[in-house]
Write a protein that holds these residues in place. Structure first.
Motif, PDB file in Angstrom:
ATOM      1  N   THR A 162      45.661  25.742  47.062  1.00 27.58           N
ATOM      2  CA  THR A 162      46.723  25.665  46.128  1.00 27.58           C
ATOM      3  C   THR A 162      47.187  24.278  46.181  1.00 27.58           C
ATOM      4  O   THR A 162      47.238  23.552  47.247  1.00 27.58           O
ATOM      5  CB  THR A 162      47.982  26.620  46.591  1.00 27.58           C
ATOM      6  OG1 THR A 162      48.020  26.463  48.154  1.00 27.58           O
ATOM      7  CG2 THR A 162      47.517  27.970  46.514  1.00 27.58           C
ATOM      8  N   TRP A 174      56.746  25.139  41.649  1.00 32.21           N
ATOM      9  CA  TRP A 174      55.286  25.146  40.805  1.00 32.21           C
ATOM     10  C   TRP A 174      54.326  25.147  41.727  1.00 32.21           C
ATOM     11  O   TRP A 174      54.363  24.520  42.675  1.00 32.21           O
ATOM     12  CB  TRP A 174      55.385  23.802  39.948  1.00 32.21           C
ATOM     13  CG  TRP A 174      54.583  23.541  38.983  1.00 32.21           C
ATOM     14  CD1 TRP A 174      54.365  24.102  37.707  1.00 32.21           C
ATOM     15  CD2 TRP A 174      53.036  22.882  39.203  1.00 32.21           C
ATOM     16  NE1 TRP A 174      53.414  23.622  36.938  1.00 32.21           N
ATOM     17  CE2 TRP A 174      52.477  23.104  38.194  1.00 32.21           C
ATOM     18  CE3 TRP A 174      52.463  22.594  40.437  1.00 32.21           C
ATOM     19  CZ2 TRP A 174      50.943  22.586  38.006  1.00 32.21           C
ATOM     20  CZ3 TRP A 174      51.303  22.023  40.361  1.00 32.21           C
ATOM     21  CH2 TRP A 174      50.522  21.959  38.924  1.00 32.21           C
ATOM     22  N   GLU A 175      53.397  25.944  41.172  1.00 31.87           N
ATOM     23  CA  GLU A 175      51.925  25.948  42.052  1.00 31.87           C
ATOM     24  C   GLU A 175      50.859  26.070  41.108  1.00 31.87           C
ATOM     25  O   GLU A 175      50.854  26.752  40.106  1.00 31.87           O
ATOM     26  CB  GLU A 175      52.028  27.240  43.047  1.00 31.87           C
ATOM     27  CG  GLU A 175      50.842  27.177  43.811  1.00 31.87           C
ATOM     28  CD  GLU A 175      51.237  28.260  45.189  1.00 31.87           C
ATOM     29  OE1 GLU A 175      51.404  27.909  45.931  1.00 31.87           O
ATOM     30  OE2 GLU A 175      51.045  29.646  44.745  1.00 31.87           O
ATOM     31  N   TYR A 176      49.716  25.450  41.486  1.00 32.19           N
ATOM     32  CA  TYR A 176      48.495  25.745  40.700  1.00 32.19           C
ATOM     33  C   TYR A 176      47.444  26.058  41.834  1.00 32.19           C
ATOM     34  O   TYR A 176      47.326  25.362  42.866  1.00 32.19           O
ATOM     35  CB  TYR A 176      48.085  24.422  39.983  1.00 32.19           C
ATOM     36  CG  TYR A 176      46.755  24.691  39.076  1.00 32.19           C
ATOM     37  CD1 TYR A 176      46.974  24.913  37.868  1.00 32.19           C
ATOM     38  CD2 TYR A 176      45.470  24.346  39.918  1.00 32.19           C
ATOM     39  CE1 TYR A 176      45.901  25.073  36.959  1.00 32.19           C
ATOM     40  CE2 TYR A 176      44.409  24.257  38.905  1.00 32.19           C
ATOM     41  CZ  TYR A 176      44.378  24.787  37.584  1.00 32.19           C
ATOM     42  OH  TYR A 176      43.372  24.811  36.783  1.00 32.19           O
ATOM     43  N   LYS A 177      46.889  27.138  41.581  1.00 31.35           N
ATOM     44  CA  LYS A 177      45.883  27.734  42.460  1.00 31.35           C
ATOM     45  C   LYS A 177      44.521  27.119  41.884  1.00 31.35           C
ATOM     46  O   LYS A 177      44.075  27.835  40.657  1.00 31.35           O
ATOM     47  CB  LYS A 177      45.961  29.196  42.689  1.00 31.35           C
ATOM     48  CG  LYS A 177      44.783  29.810  43.656  1.00 31.35           C
ATOM     49  CD  LYS A 177      45.170  31.069  43.922  1.00 31.35           C
ATOM     50  CE  LYS A 177      44.251  31.468  45.283  1.00 31.35           C
ATOM     51  NZ  LYS A 177      44.431  32.777  45.931  1.00 31.35           N
ATOM     52  N   ILE A 178      43.852  26.441  42.567  1.00 33.02           N
ATOM     53  CA  ILE A 178      42.657  25.939  42.228  1.00 33.02           C
ATOM     54  C   ILE A 178      41.314  26.484  42.765  1.00 33.02           C
ATOM     55  O   ILE A 178      40.293  26.704  42.206  1.00 33.02           O
ATOM     56  CB  ILE A 178      42.295  24.304  42.306  1.00 33.02           C
ATOM     57  CG1 ILE A 178      41.066  23.878  41.602  1.00 33.02           C
ATOM     58  CG2 ILE A 178      42.271  23.875  43.671  1.00 33.02           C
ATOM     59  CD1 ILE A 178      41.237  22.161  41.442  1.00 33.02           C
ATOM     60  N   VAL A 206      46.145  18.811  35.181  1.00 32.84           N
ATOM     61  CA  VAL A 206      46.563  19.988  34.575  1.00 32.84           C
ATOM     62  C   VAL A 206      47.971  19.657  34.028  1.00 32.84           C
ATOM     63  O   VAL A 206      48.719  18.847  34.590  1.00 32.84           O
ATOM     64  CB  VAL A 206      46.720  21.179  35.487  1.00 32.84           C
ATOM     65  CG1 VAL A 206      45.430  21.665  35.782  1.00 32.84           C
ATOM     66  CG2 VAL A 206      47.335  20.983  36.910  1.00 32.84           C
ATOM     67  N   LYS A 210      50.272  24.642  33.304  1.00 35.24           N
ATOM     68  CA  LYS A 210      48.981  24.993  33.863  1.00 35.24           C
ATOM     69  C   LYS A 210      47.704  24.915  33.181  1.00 35.24           C
ATOM     70  O   LYS A 210      46.644  25.451  33.769  1.00 35.24           O
ATOM     71  CB  LYS A 210      49.219  26.236  34.754  1.00 35.24           C
ATOM     72  CG  LYS A 210      50.377  26.168  35.755  1.00 35.24           C
ATOM     73  CD  LYS A 210      50.271  27.584  36.689  1.00 35.24           C
ATOM     74  CE  LYS A 210      51.852  27.486  37.386  1.00 35.24           C
ATOM     75  NZ  LYS A 210      51.782  28.550  38.156  1.00 35.24           N
TER      76      LYS A 210
END
Length: 301
Positions: A162, A174-178, A206, A210
């Motif tokens: 993450t 905010w979070e982006y799970k790669i 991103v 997202k």
């Protein structure tokens, strides 16, 4: 005291009278165990030997060139150190499983403590000013962590894969799970987030919503440059970005500069110097680099 090797090329005296150019501060481990200041063509002007595995340390994950000309680094997972170019230690902070840190403009130091599940701000006197709890489910097992202009923190966590933005009180905003063993992420000036996916061998940009606006998988598009363990990254004042391409072997650059259109405009491949374990670097702009060259020359006298 660690062995200190200062290497001055004959070019330094000529550089002093020429248009100043940037320097690259590199930090390598896995049997190389060094920090070095290099010209863009790879010429080494200063080098410092670090502890390495014999000192209980198998990786360098952060390094910073300070405005003073000192260097902030670690060659122990639990200690952040500041040294002069003469190799003298002038500041240290003992912590717990550290992979990211930054000296801030106000003189305080941000340290991401994976072992204590938090980010702390530490004063020059070594006092904790504030602490921010990191998220659950492995989110405290950090790699690159950045302080944003808002005062929030942008933090990569390998385990859950993450990239998470925290407010100072620890709220996830905010979070982006790669989904990879992600290593590096920065918030670009355009508001997007550029991510080095680590084990994903990729770079992903991103937007705030997202959506992916650009990506490079396995290779930089239109080139023969292979991406391997993409690690730290920086955005330059001109909007270019520099990508750390760790564990990429001798046939690929360790650093890649991409312009705003994501074309390759510069490469750094000094495998004999840094080997296969250079996960972090700092880009020293031309103005500061000119001052650093003078400090290196003075240190050598």
């Amino acid at each position: 005291m660690r062995h200190l090797l200062v290497v001055l090329s004959l070019a330094i005296s000529a550089i002093a009278f020429a248009e100043p150019t940037p320097l690259i501060l590199v930090s390598a481990s896995y049997q190389k165990n060094l920090i070095a200041l290099c010209e863009l063509d790879g010429t080494v002007i200063w080098q410092y030997e670090t502890a390495g595995p014999d000192g209980g340390h198998a990786g360098h994950h952060e390094v910073q060139m300070l405005d003073s000309g000192n260097i902030l680094f670690h060659d122990d997972w639990n200690v952040v150190k500041e040294i002069t170019l003469a190799g003298e230690e002038v500041w240290r902070y003992e912590s717990n499983d550290v992979h990211a840190f930054t000296r801030l403009a106000d003189g305080n130091t941000m340290i991401a403590e994976s072992g204590n599940d938090r980010i702390i701000l530490v004063s020059p006197e070594g006092k904790i000013i504030s602490q921010t709890p990191l998220g659950k489910e492995g989110r405290s097992k950090t790699r690159q962590a950045e302080v944003l202009d808002s005062g929030n923190y942008l933090v990569c966590a390998e385990g859950p894969g993450t990239v998470t933005e925290y407010s100072p009180d620890g709220t996830i905003v905010w979070e982006y799970k790669i989904g990879t063993r992600v290593y590096g992420a920065i918030r670009l000036k355009n508001g997007n987030t550029l991510i080095n996916s680590g084990s994903g061998n990729s770079i992903v940009e991103v937007a705030a919503d997202k959506t992916i606006v650009w990506e490079a998988n396995q290779k930089i598009p239109g080139t023969d440059v292979s991406l391997h363990w993409t690690a730290c990254l920086e955005e330059l004042p001109n909007g270019h970005v520099v990508i750390d391409n760790c564990h990429a072997g001798p046939d690929n650059p360790q650093l890649i500069e991409l312009d705003r259109n994501r074309n390759v405009v510069w490469q750094f491949n000094e495998f004999d110097l840094v080997g296969n374990g250079m996960a972090c670097f700092d880009y020293v702009d031309a103005e500061q680099a000119d001052q650093i060259r003078r400090l290196v020359a003075a240190t050598n006298k």
